[in-house]
Design an enzyme around this catalytic site. Structure first.
Site, mmCIF file in Angstrom:
data_model
loop_
_atom_site.group_PDB
_atom_site.id
_atom_site.type_symbol
_atom_site.label_atom_id
_atom_site.label_comp_id
_atom_site.label_asym_id
_atom_site.label_seq_id
_atom_site.Cartn_x
_atom_site.Cartn_y
_atom_site.Cartn_z
ATOM 1 N N HIS A 108 0.824 -1.214 0.000
ATOM 2 C CA HIS A 108 0.000 0.000 0.000
ATOM 3 C C HIS A 108 0.856 1.261 0.000
ATOM 4 O O HIS A 108 0.385 2.332 0.347
ATOM 5 C CB HIS A 108 -0.956 0.007 1.195
ATOM 6 C CG HIS A 108 -1.655 -1.293 1.415
ATOM 7 N ND1 HIS A 108 -1.183 -2.242 2.284
ATOM 8 C CD2 HIS A 108 -2.749 -1.822 0.819
ATOM 9 C CE1 HIS A 108 -1.970 -3.308 2.239
ATOM 10 N NE2 HIS A 108 -2.919 -3.080 1.359
HETATM 11 FE FE1 FES Z 1 0.212 -1.905 3.770
HETATM 12 FE FE2 FES Z 1 2.846 -2.222 3.951
HETATM 13 S S1 FES Z 1 1.773 -0.494 3.300
HETATM 14 S S2 FES Z 1 1.283 -3.674 4.374
#
Ligand code: FES
Length: 183
Positions: free
Chosen positions: A148
């Site tokens: 993410h």
């Molecule tokens: Fe979501 Fe690393 S940014 S698991």
């Protein structure tokens, strides 16, 4: 009755509540199902947790390089910071950080070039890139989580993206100048 009035009837409200509850339960079940492999991976069994420590030879890790080791079935990043990376990390105004910690606090006195952290993103547990994948070190010179988009700096402190905390520093000590004991 107008449409607005109609939705205010008891039946309208009950239906809306039902739909909301159904949506929440579905999200709950779907979310848990999606998380299960992650949770089971993140919660090692008692046997694995009983594994006390592991010794890693760090003599071949050149300044500017990081390797991925394994402790308690989880990745650990061992990084040899360059003098430039150390001064970049020390220049940061810690009070502006989401999880304020100095490089000094995250490393061993006299060995601030050795940054040892868990390779587990503090958002949802993915393994960030930047330890052993060539030059993938993200815009703050540290690690980048592809799941993410969390970005960690040269002290593996969270700088951008959804992760709430810095990469965790596991218990460790140096058995010698070339061997570190994790755990
Ligand atoms: Fe979501 Fe690393 S940014 S698991």
């Amino acid at each position: 009755a107008s449409i607005a009035e109609a939705t205010m009837t008891g039946e309208g409200v009950r239906r809306r509540d039902f739909i909301n509850i159904a949506a929440v339960s579905f999200a709950g079940v779907g979310g848990l199902a999606a998380l299960y492999p992650l949770i089971s991976q993140m919660a090692p069994s008692a046997d694995v947790l009983a594994e006390s420590s592991t010794e890693i030879d760090i003599s071949a890790i050149a300044p500017g390089q990081a390797i991925k080791a394994v402790w308690r079935k989880q990745p650990v990043f061992i990084r040899n910071l360059t003098p430039e990376e150390i001064s970049a990390a020390e220049k940061v105004d810690v009070s502006t950080l989401r999880d304020p910690e100095t490089l000094e606090k995250r490393t061993t006195a006299g060995k601030t070039n050795w940054l040892i952290t868990m390779g587990v993103c503090t958002h949802l547990g993915c393994v960030p890139l930047g330890a052993g994948e060539g030059e993938v070190k993200g815009e703050f010179g540290g690690y980048f989580c592809p799941c993410h988009g969390s970005v960690y700096d040269t002290a593996a402190r969270i700088r951008k993206g959804p992760a709430p905390k810095n990469l965790e520093v596991p218990p460790h000590e140096f058995s010698s100048d070339t061997v570190v004991k994790i755990g």
